[in-house]
Design a protein around this motif. Structure first.
Motif, PDB file in Angstrom:
ATOM      1  N   ASN B 295       0.818  -1.213   0.000  1.00 35.56           N
ATOM      2  CA  ASN B 295       0.000   0.000   0.000  1.00 35.56           C
ATOM      3  C   ASN B 295       0.847   1.257   0.000  1.00 35.56           C
ATOM      4  OD1 ASN B 295      -2.837  -0.698  -0.021  1.00 35.56           O
ATOM      5  ND2 ASN B 295      -2.397  -1.800   1.864  1.00 35.56           N
ATOM      6  N   ALA B 298       2.521   1.970  -3.349  1.00 36.93           N
ATOM      7  CA  ALA B 298       1.587   2.285  -4.439  1.00 36.93           C
ATOM      8  C   ALA B 298       1.324   3.783  -4.501  1.00 36.93           C
ATOM      9  CB  ALA B 298       0.283   1.522  -4.253  1.00 36.93           C
ATOM     10  N   TYR B 310       1.519  -2.769  -7.468  1.00 41.21           N
ATOM     11  CA  TYR B 310       1.732  -2.656  -6.027  1.00 41.21           C
ATOM     12  C   TYR B 310       0.455  -3.005  -5.271  1.00 41.21           C
ATOM     13  CZ  TYR B 310       6.395  -0.768  -6.294  1.00 41.21           C
ATOM     14  OH  TYR B 310       7.739  -0.635  -6.494  1.00 41.21           O
ATOM     15  N   SER B 311      -0.689  -2.603  -5.830  1.00 46.38           N
ATOM     16  CA  SER B 311      -1.945  -2.933  -5.154  1.00 46.38           C
ATOM     17  C   SER B 311      -2.139  -4.445  -5.115  1.00 46.38           C
ATOM     18  CB  SER B 311      -3.100  -2.232  -5.861  1.00 46.38           C
ATOM     19  OG  SER B 311      -3.992  -3.152  -6.413  1.00 46.38           O
ATOM     20  N   ALA B 314      -0.427  -5.646  -2.163  1.00 50.63           N
ATOM     21  CA  ALA B 314      -1.223  -5.369  -0.968  1.00 50.63           C
ATOM     22  C   ALA B 314      -2.324  -6.409  -0.796  1.00 50.63           C
ATOM     23  CB  ALA B 314      -1.824  -3.964  -1.071  1.00 50.63           C
ATOM     24  N   HIS B 315      -2.961  -6.782  -1.906  1.00 52.83           N
ATOM     25  CA  HIS B 315      -4.037  -7.773  -1.806  1.00 52.83           C
ATOM     26  C   HIS B 315      -3.501  -9.128  -1.366  1.00 52.83           C
ATOM     27  CE1 HIS B 315      -7.362  -5.364  -3.107  1.00 52.83           C
ATOM     28  NE2 HIS B 315      -6.577  -4.822  -4.006  1.00 52.83           N
ATOM     29  N   ALA B 398     -10.574  -1.101  -3.411  1.00 53.46           N
ATOM     30  CA  ALA B 398     -10.386  -0.348  -2.175  1.00 53.46           C
ATOM     31  C   ALA B 398     -11.221  -0.932  -1.044  1.00 53.46           C
ATOM     32  CB  ALA B 398     -10.757   1.115  -2.400  1.00 53.46           C
ATOM     33  N   SER B 432      -5.907  -0.479   4.476  1.00 53.67           N
ATOM     34  CA  SER B 432      -7.010  -0.338   3.514  1.00 53.67           C
ATOM     35  C   SER B 432      -7.349   1.133   3.327  1.00 53.67           C
ATOM     36  CB  SER B 432      -8.258  -1.061   3.992  1.00 53.67           C
ATOM     37  OG  SER B 432      -7.988  -2.388   4.244  1.00 53.67           O
ATOM     38  N   GLY B 435      -5.062   2.582   1.046  1.00 53.50           N
ATOM     39  CA  GLY B 435      -5.415   2.136  -0.296  1.00 53.50           C
ATOM     40  C   GLY B 435      -6.487   3.017  -0.920  1.00 53.50           C
ATOM     41  N   TYR B 438      -5.021   6.065  -2.949  1.00 54.22           N
ATOM     42  CA  TYR B 438      -4.476   5.992  -4.311  1.00 54.22           C
ATOM     43  C   TYR B 438      -5.474   5.442  -5.315  1.00 54.22           C
ATOM     44  CZ  TYR B 438      -2.949   1.179  -3.027  1.00 54.22           C
ATOM     45  OH  TYR B 438      -2.886  -0.114  -2.606  1.00 54.22           O
ATOM     46  N   TYR B 439      -6.433   4.648  -4.862  1.00 57.25           N
ATOM     47  CA  TYR B 439      -7.464   4.208  -5.820  1.00 57.25           C
ATOM     48  C   TYR B 439      -8.339   5.389  -6.219  1.00 57.25           C
ATOM     49  CZ  TYR B 439      -6.379  -0.654  -4.655  1.00 57.25           C
ATOM     50  OH  TYR B 439      -5.754  -1.853  -4.484  1.00 57.25           O
TER      51      TYR B 439
END
Lengths: 166, 499
Positions: B295, B298, B310-311, B314-315, B398, B432, B435, B438-439
């Motif tokens: 995260n 990203a 990068y996401s 994170a997932h 997200a 999160s 996150g 950036y989303y």
């Protein structure tokens, strides 16, 4: 006792070959050392009563795969100037330290081996072509047939990669 | 000798359908004129649909051990978990293939081999999810990996793609070597067992040798799923590979590897001594590390493709949280449900987001400019449907309700709370929130920025891409609004995980 007398020289050949391979600067010498190491490992397989694997080790690794290695080395046709001089960089120091740590941990792990009762008498035909074949086409049929898919995939993949730009 | 029955064939049917599809496509290619291509993507989607149809019978009923011998040896199982994963993998294959149809079509690079390799990879993924033996897992892992190495090297235009393909190949081969070394150690520690159930019986206590084996097996898997600190290759490889392949790698490879990891860790290494007092703490630390690294790194990205890479790390962190929770035998079913659900949501939203990136990708340029945020500026004016779909996928990634991603995160965090891993949940929720920043930045660019003429023309819309985006959007919405639909399947499948 006789087993130990046979094992240690063979293990020495295997390890010496591996060390020679990473230590030699000339790639062709390295490849030859690797062959030596393969032979050492193959003789250890013989000691373990795995004759088929020993034969495959020689034919496939020391034979086919090494020929491929030597071909690639010769196609690249490296000059003396192209070869990298061994130098002490932070990367090599760290790598060496990591390898040493790995060796020490392995030593700890393997000296802690649980006492296992190994069968003293091997079953009839152990490690020979017929019994291995019966296993492969019997209980191991699913992974064995999946391996054929794996080889096909590797072939198609190699052709795709080797093609000129798409 | 094993006795063959029709149930064995039915149990392997999803993988067999994919293999037959791939072989058919390879043979058809011989008779094709080079100009008349473009059917392959649809063919692949249909094969994927058939594969998921034949996986349906696995969802109800007893687990069937495929080719069980008298000695109790079996290498794969047809159970609910495998069936559910087969459907998820098939959905990922269909979506990526349709995306690839539009993407490769626009670049005049339609070849049957691409789709054949994708189908082979999917068959490896299905086998990986069904495999119940460390040896079989190795073979399935290799089928999947080797196909994806070749796919990553498919469209070598420019240095970056070549670099990505090479990096992926070397590191992937290295990770498989780690895995097989771990298997050898486990084999030694258990007195010659590779079947997950037999390993569990022989190794209820964690000896040093066994734990070393577990560590290497885990490291091999962590490489494949791109968990920190084994994630270094991910951004470069995901950015350099052709975008549809990136989508397939991010969703399919990750889903299958996590499914196998879950089965191995809960069935073979699931005893209290090995799990709760053994690998759980390590997985918790790595999960937190992965969530934080993915995260935080990203945030500064301007290339949307790299941002999604990068996401995806994170997932992987959130999915690792589900693995950590599964160390506790009492919450194992809940954790497995969360894992399966999350994988399904990521398959739709992740592939969807990468598909939009593929749809906008600039041709003829090289480097990060191809996917720069500026290419998304003002997208809502020019292509409202595309912007809306991208917005939906990003909201799902997200984890904002009512999208699918929210349900996935909820299930995993609930399982982690039940397992009393509060620190993990706190980190999960905080990262999160990072996150969301950036989303939503991409959404802000799409809806609130003016389009600048310097970013170049958008590629023409294509039918296959539209269908892929529509299917991904529908999947994301259904999984978010009607969670019971797939949740029931996921719960039932992990309650009785065949070993």
């Amino acid at each position: 006792m006789t087993e130990a007398m046979l094992f240690y020289p063979m293990a020495l050949v295997a390890i010496g070959g591996a060390l020679g391979m990473i230590a030699s600067r000339n790639p062709v010498h390295g490849a030859m050392y690797l062959v030596l190491s393969f032979f050492g490992i193959a003789s250890v397989y013989v000691l373990l009563a795995a004759e088929l694997i020993a034969a495959l080790q020689i034919i496939v690794y020391a034979g086919a795969i090494m020929v491929l290695f030597v071909f690639v080395i010769m196609l690249l046709n490296l000059n003396e100037d192209d070869l990298e001089r061994p130098r002490l960089t932070p990367g090599t120091i760290f790598g060496g330290a990591a390898a040493l740590a790995f060796w020490m941990i392995s030593f700890m792990v393997f000296s802690d081996l649980p006492d296992q009762t190994m069968p003293t008498e091997l079953p009839e035909g152990f490690g020979q072509v017929a019994s291995v074949g019966r296993l492969i086409f019997g209980p191991f049929i699913v992974p064995f047939e999946s391996t054929s898919i794996l080889l096909l995939v590797a072939m198609v993949g190699a052709i795709v990669v080797a093609k000129p730009r798409i | 000798m094993p006795k063959y029955s029709s149930a064995d064939i039915l149990g392997l049917a999803p993988a067999l359908v994919l293999i037959v599809g791939a072989l058919t496509l390879l043979l058809l290619e011989v008779f094709q004129e080079s100009e008349k291509r473009g059917y392959q993507a649809w063919f692949t989607a249909i094969v994927a649909a058939i594969a998921s149809l034949v996986a349906l019978p696995m969802l109800d009923g007893e687990a069937h051990r495929i080719l069980l011998t008298q000695d109790g040896l079996f290498f794969a199982v047809a159970d609910r978990f495998g069936g559910a994963m087969a459907i998820v993998v098939a959905a990922g294959l269909a979506l990526s293939a349709l995306t690839a149809g539009a993407f490769l079509g626009a670049r005049k690079a339609e070849r049957g081999e691409f789709y054949a390799l994708a189908m082979f990879a999917a068959s490896g993924m299905v086998l990986l999810a069904q495999a119940t033996d460390l040896l079989m897992i190795f073979v399935a892992l290799e089928i999947m990996s080797i196909s994806t190495y070749a796919l990553a090297a498919y469209l070598r235009r420019g240095m970056r793609t070549t670099e990505a393909a090479f990096k992926y190949f070397i590191l992937g081969a290295f990770s498989t070597a780690l895995y097989i070394y771990g298997v050898a150690l486990v084999y030694g520690a258990t007195g010659g067992q590779t079947g997950l159930q037999q390993v569990a019986e022989a190794a209820s206590e964690g000896s040093l040798l066994l734990m070393a084996g577990v560590a290497f097996v885990a490291a091999g898997f962590f490489f494949k799923v791109a968990a920190a600190p084994f994630h270094m290759w991910t951004p470069d490889v995901y950015e350099g590979a052709p975008t549809p392949v990136t989508a397939f790698m991010a969703a399919g490879v990750k889903a299958a590897a996590f499914a196998a990891l879950f089965r191995v860790f809960t069935v073979a290494f699931g005893s209290e001594d090995v799990a709760l007092h053994g690998w759980m703490n390590v997985v918790v630390v790595l999960a937190i590390l992965t969530m934080v690294v993915g995260n935080l790194l990203a945030i500064p990205q301007r290339s949307v493709k790299r941002l999604l890479a990068y996401s995806s790390i994170a997932h992987a962190g959130y999915l690792m949280a589900a693995i950590a929770a599964a160390a506790n035998p009492e919450v194992r079913a809940a954790a497995g449900e969360g894992l399966l659900y999350y994988l399904a949501t990521y398959t739709f939203a992740g592939i969807g987001a990468f598909a939009v990136v593929a749809a906008l990708e600039r041709q003829g340029a090289e480097g990060p400019l191809m996917w720069d945020l500026d290419r998304f500026a003002g997208l809502a004016r020019v292509r409202p449907a595309l912007a809306m779909a991208m917005g939906l996928f990003l909201l799902s990634l997200a984890g904002i309700p009512p999208t699918a991603g929210f349900m996935g995160k909820l299930l995993i965090f609930r399982a982690a709370v039940d397992a009393k891993l509060y620190g993990l949940v706190i980190f999960g929720v905080l990262t999160s929130l990072v996150g969301v920043y950036y989303y939503l930045r991409v959404v802000v660019y799409m809806y609130m920025r003016e389009r600048e003429p310097s970013v170049g023309e958008l590629p023409a819309p294509r039918l296959a891409m539209g269908v892929a985006l529509a299917l991904a959007a529908i999947g994301t919405l259904i999984l978010g609004i009607v969670p019971g639909f797939f949740g029931e399947i996921a719960r039932a499948s992990t309650l009785a995980l065949g070993g």
